[in-house]
Each structure stands twice: as C-alpha cells, then as structure tokens.
Design a protein around this motif. Structure first.
Motif, PDB file in Angstrom:
ATOM      1  N   UNK A   1      61.184  49.404  71.127  1.00 40.55           N
ATOM      2  CA  UNK A   1      61.348  48.296  72.082  1.00 40.55           C
ATOM      3  C   UNK A   1      61.667  46.987  71.400  1.00 40.55           C
ATOM      4  N   UNK A   2      61.556  46.952  70.056  1.00 38.59           N
ATOM      5  CA  UNK A   2      61.927  45.738  69.305  1.00 38.59           C
ATOM      6  C   UNK A   2      63.050  46.076  68.329  1.00 38.59           C
TER       7      UNK A   2
ATOM      8  N   UNK B   1      55.887  52.797  72.759  1.00 39.49           N
ATOM      9  CA  UNK B   1      56.481  51.475  72.993  1.00 39.49           C
ATOM     10  C   UNK B   1      55.413  50.516  73.498  1.00 39.49           C
ATOM     11  N   UNK B   2      55.703  49.219  73.567  1.00 42.16           N
ATOM     12  CA  UNK B   2      54.732  48.287  74.146  1.00 42.16           C
ATOM     13  C   UNK B   2      54.473  48.621  75.625  1.00 42.16           C
TER      14      UNK B   2
ATOM     15  N   UNK C   1      59.322  54.301  80.192  1.00 39.37           N
ATOM     16  CA  UNK C   1      60.688  54.596  79.712  1.00 39.37           C
ATOM     17  C   UNK C   1      60.735  55.839  78.848  1.00 39.37           C
ATOM     18  N   UNK C   2      61.878  56.016  78.183  1.00 39.73           N
ATOM     19  CA  UNK C   2      62.126  57.268  77.448  1.00 39.73           C
ATOM     20  C   UNK C   2      62.225  56.947  75.961  1.00 39.73           C
ATOM     21  N   UNK C   3      61.198  57.329  75.214  1.00 39.69           N
ATOM     22  CA  UNK C   3      61.093  56.858  73.835  1.00 39.69           C
ATOM     23  C   UNK C   3      60.871  57.981  72.844  1.00 39.69           C
ATOM     24  N   UNK C   4      61.405  57.786  71.680  1.00 38.20           N
ATOM     25  CA  UNK C   4      61.103  58.657  70.538  1.00 38.20           C
ATOM     26  C   UNK C   4      61.340  57.812  69.292  1.00 38.20           C
ATOM     27  N   UNK C   5      60.361  57.766  68.403  1.00 31.41           N
ATOM     28  CA  UNK C   5      60.521  57.018  67.158  1.00 31.41           C
ATOM     29  C   UNK C   5      61.351  57.817  66.161  1.00 31.41           C
TER      30      UNK C   5
END
Ligand code: NAD
Length: 490
Positions: free
Chosen positions: A315-316, A353-354, A360-364
């Motif tokens: 997110x950043x 994410x924050x 939302x849809x996140x993957x590091x």
C-alpha cells in the motif's frame, strides 16, 4: 493514502466527443485497494460499436487530409493537458489498477514520451522520392489506414493506450480505444482531455466492453487495423480473427522474463534491479523479471533481494493485485511449488496492508528457491510479485533455459563482461534485451515489442515501427514528358 470514493461513477462510452451510455451487460469496476466498487460500466453492443465506427469513419475523411503538422499540434495540446492534470490521471489509474501513485505517474510519463515521439513526426521525412530512370520518379506516400482499433490490458491504464493512439492519429487515422473493463476510468479521462484539447469529434473514441465488444470491433467491415496488448491466449485469438479477415493486426501477449546473473555481476546494482523488476507494479508487468537464473550459487545476491523484500510496505512501496482471482491464482502457484519441493525463502503471504486496505487484494514479495526449470513457476506467466530462482552452472545452461521459453518479451543479463553481455544479446531469443537493466523498455524512437508467444504479428507497437504499422505505403511512379532517350523503364 487513498480513501474509497463516496460515489460510484458511471463509465460511458465516448463517441463524437460526447458521453454515451452503452447498452450491453452491466458490471462493477472494483478498486484493488479496497475490494469495493468504484464505478459501473455497460458493455458495448454491436449497435454501440456501429455508432463509434460510424463516427470514426465520418471524421476520417477530413482528418486524413489535415497536414501532419496540424494533427501534431492537437497532440501537443493534449500533452499539455495531461501533464497539467497528471495528479488526477495518476490517482485514477492507481485507484482502478492497484498501482502505487508513483507507478501510475511513471506509466503516464512513459505514455507522454510516445506523444512526444508522435509530435516529432511532423519534422521527419516519412516518405522518400528518387529519380529511378531518365524522366521517371518514384515516390512513397505514407497514407493513413482509416478507422483503427486499440484493445488494451488492465495493467497500464494510461501508458498502453498512449503507446497506440498518438502515433495512429498523428498519421491520420481515427482511433477507437477498447480499454480493459477492469480499468475504464483512465481511458475516459484520456478521451475527455483529447476532446478538451480540440480533437475533432470521431478522431478518438472510447468504447467499453468485453469479448463480444472486441469481436464486434474486429469484425466491423470499416475497421482496417487492430492493435492489441494483453494475455497470450487472447492476443493469439484476436490476431487470428483479424488476420482471417485480411486485416492488419499486431497483438502483444504475455511474458516470462529471465534475469541471468553472471558471477562477476555488480552486486548492489543487480540486487536493486532484480528486486525492482519482480516487484514493480506488484509483478503485474509484461516486463517483470520473474525468473532469476544465477550462474553459481550467488548467496549474497539472494540475501540482498530478501533484505529489500523485508522492507516492502504494502500500500506504500508496493500496490495491490488486480482482483481476487489473481490472488487465488498466485497463492495456488506458490502452494504447488512448495509441494514440488521448492523452498519459500521470503513469504509475501504473511504481509498485510494497512487497515483501510484490508478488503483489497494483496500479496507481498515472494521469493522461491530451488525451482525446477520445467515447473509452473519457472515457465508460466504468474503475473504477480513472485521471484523464482533457478541455479545453473554455466552461461550456456542459462541461455538454453531462456531459449526454451515459449515467451520472448525481455531477457536481462547482469555482468561486468562485455563478452558475456554480447553473447546474451546475440543468443537470447527475446525481443528486448537488458544489460545490467532489469526492465529493458526501449524508449522512442526505439520500438517496443517481444517475440515468440509474446507477440503475434510483425513489427513493434511504438517508435518508428509503429509509424509503419499505422500507415500504408503508397508508391507513385511519375513522368511528366516524353523522353527522347527512353530506356525499357521509361
Ligand atoms: P487480457 O488478455 O485478459 O485482456 C486484454 C484486453 O482484451 C482487455 O481489453 C479485455 O477486455 C479484452 N479481452 C479479454 N478477454 C477477451 C477475449 N476472450 N476476447 C477478446 N478480448 C478479450 O489481459 P489483462 O489481464 O488485462 O492484462 C494482463 C496481460 O497483458 C498479461 O499477460 C501481460 O503480460 C500482458 N501485457 C503484455 C504487454 C506487452 O507489451 N507484451 C503489455 C502489458 C500487458
């Protein structure tokens, strides 16, 4: 940080510089940041497509006869508007595609470079003439094709339309954009700014929709050429459909890009380039380096990449995946790699994410080591922030892996040796080669385009190659007097 918009926008088609609702099936546009609808759009029916093509054909008669210089001046006004309003365009592109704002801005800036190139065409000699015999002169005229279409993917909402439209319209065509139905809002902004810049009605239209809309556009008798950028299966089918009808088509597809690291590579430079390559746009780039091929063990390189991954902030510094299906696909690929014996050295599944972006849809960033060269992770386009590490003993083995790939978009080599760099440039099969560059995007006037199953059709999508794609060469042979000393050609 984004906040979810209070209202859900309506995305209409843009035809004759007017907003026109389409009449097909409706769907929501969901922001990858929030997993919430931010807009709705209706797919365009064959009747909606007919309206757009009719407007484009009508506009074409006058547009093609305007001097190139005048057309370039209008592009110049569009360029100024896009530069002035770049915050708005970048925020819109980021919100609907999941990119960070910085990435969305970079995409717009790259698109503006293509506008610059298109504007420069007014100062270039694009035809050519020669006396080929006594009293006989041959001349090449570059003529527009007429109504042309561009079909674009979700991952670069501003840049990919700007790869196509500026050069197409500058060369005198009228252009219909069918953007991805996942990112329709940025396309509408481009259309509105073009109208504001003074583009005559019908020169640049935006038509929203799905597979059926694409088929109606490709099949329309008045459409002369189709440029497509998206996944390989769709690129191939759009190319086949257009080619069967004798239409000009250039369809860019997916990719699986190799980063080949020689033992003498500059460590710092390579760590940074490899990390940026696989994580930029959350790995949703056709130029993402997703297979790291190390010649030797390269423990410091791998540790350096892990260190950068551990500093990533979702997110950043890294954006979101386009949708839930993309996340599921990536999680499945990681699971299957582990089941086959690969080791997850850095696990982006654990990264969150924050709070506002939780829906939302996140993957590091995810780094997988010990990947078999023939496995899914090493050979298929995953389109996410996953780096698969394959180790080989020699440059020849690394090149063999690259050559076996069905894709051919980009290949990078990291080395201090000119001989190694040259060997990779000569032997690798991709259309775009990087030497100590992780994302080897050619900049205009050099042309962008891959090879093998990353591209169907000839030529490239930007630069001088695009001038060729969007024009017909008409050859004029002329004589103005009867020659006394005629040869067979006179
Ligand atoms: P996609 O193929 O799903 O969609 C691309 C476009 O085709 C969209 O406008 C979509 O609405 C339309 N479409 C989807 N299915 C269709 C069908 N069956 N028939 C006709 N049209 C159809 O691609 P995407 O998911 O939006 O984008 C990601 C893909 O694009 C990745 O594979 C990526 O590598 C590729 N890509 C390639 C390049 C390149 O230059 N080679 C650049 C950017 C993206």
């Amino acid at each position: 940080m984004f906040s979810p918009p209070d209202t859900v926008a309506e995305c209409h088609n843009l035809i004759d510089n007017l907003s026109r609702p389409a009449n097909g099936a409706r769907k929501s546009v969901v922001s990858p940041y929030f997993g919430r609808p931010i807009a709705t759009l209706a797919a365009s029916t064959p009747e909606d497509v007919e309206a757009a093509v009719h407007a484009a054909a009508k506009a074409g008669a006058a547009w093609r006869t305007r001097p190139l210089r005048e057309r370039a001046q209008l592009l110049g006004r569009l360029r100024s508007l896009l530069a002035e309003r770049s915050d708005e365009v970048a925020r819109c592109a980021a919100l609907e595609s999941g990119k960070t704002e910085a990435e969305a801005r970079a995409g717009l800036e790259r698109g503006l470079e293509v506008v610059d190139f298109a504007m420069s065409l007014q100062a270039m000699e694009l035809g050519g003439a020669l006396d080929v015999s006594r009293g006989v002169r041959c001349e090449t005229r570059r003529e527009p094709l007429g109504v042309v279409v561009g079909i674009t993917p979700f991952n670069f909402p501003a840049m990919v339309p700007l790869w196509m439209m500026p050069i197409a319209v500058c060369m005198g065509n009228t252009f219909i954009l069918k953007p991805s139905d996942k990112v329709p809002m940025t396309a509408n902004l481009l259309g509105h700014f073009a109208a504001q810049a003074g583009f005559p009605p019908g020169v640049f239209s935006v038509v929203h929709g799905d597979q059926h809309t694409v088929e109606a556009l490709v099949d329309h008798a008045a459409v002369q050429a189709v440029a497509f950028v998206g996944s390989t299966p769709v690129a191939q089918s759009v190319y086949a459909r257009a080619a069967l009808q004798g239409k000009r088509a250039l369809c860019l597809g997916g990719a699986k890009n190799h980063l080949i690291v020689a033992p003498d590579a500059d460590l710092q430079l390579t760590v940074r380039a490899a990390y940026d390559s696989f994580t930029g746009c959350a790995g949703q780039r056709c130029m993402a380096g997703s297979v790291l091929v190390t010649i030797g063990e390269a423990p410091e390189l791998v540790q350096g990449i892990i260190d950068l991954a551990s500093r990533c902030r979702l997110g950043e510094s890294m954006g979101a995946l386009i949708d839930a299906a993309a996340r599921e696909r990536l999680l499945g690929a990681i699971d299957r790699a582990q089941a086959e014996g690969a080791r997850v050295l850095y696990d982006g599944r654990r990264m969150a994410p924050p709070e506002p972006y939780k829906g939302g849809y996140w993957l590091g960033p995810t780094i997988i080591d010990g990947v078999s060269p023939h496995s899914e992770c090493a050979t298929r386009e995953l389109f996410g922030p996953i780096l698969s590490i394959v180790r080989v003993g020699t440059l020849e083995e690394a090149l063999a892996l690259e050559q076996q790939s069905p894709y051919g978009n980009a290949t990078s080599v990291f080395t201090q040796s000119g001989a190694v760099a040259r060997r990779v440039a000569e032997q690798a099969t991709s259309g775009m080669i990087g030497v100590n560059v992780g994302v080897p995007v050619p900049r205009d006037p050099f042309s962008f385009g891959g090879s093998k199953r990353s591209k169907f059709g000839h030529g490239d999508i930007t630069g001088t190659s695009a001038v060729e794609f969007w024009t017909e060469r008409k050859k004029v042979t002329s004589k103005w007097a009867l020659q006394s000393d005629q040869s067979w050609i006179s």
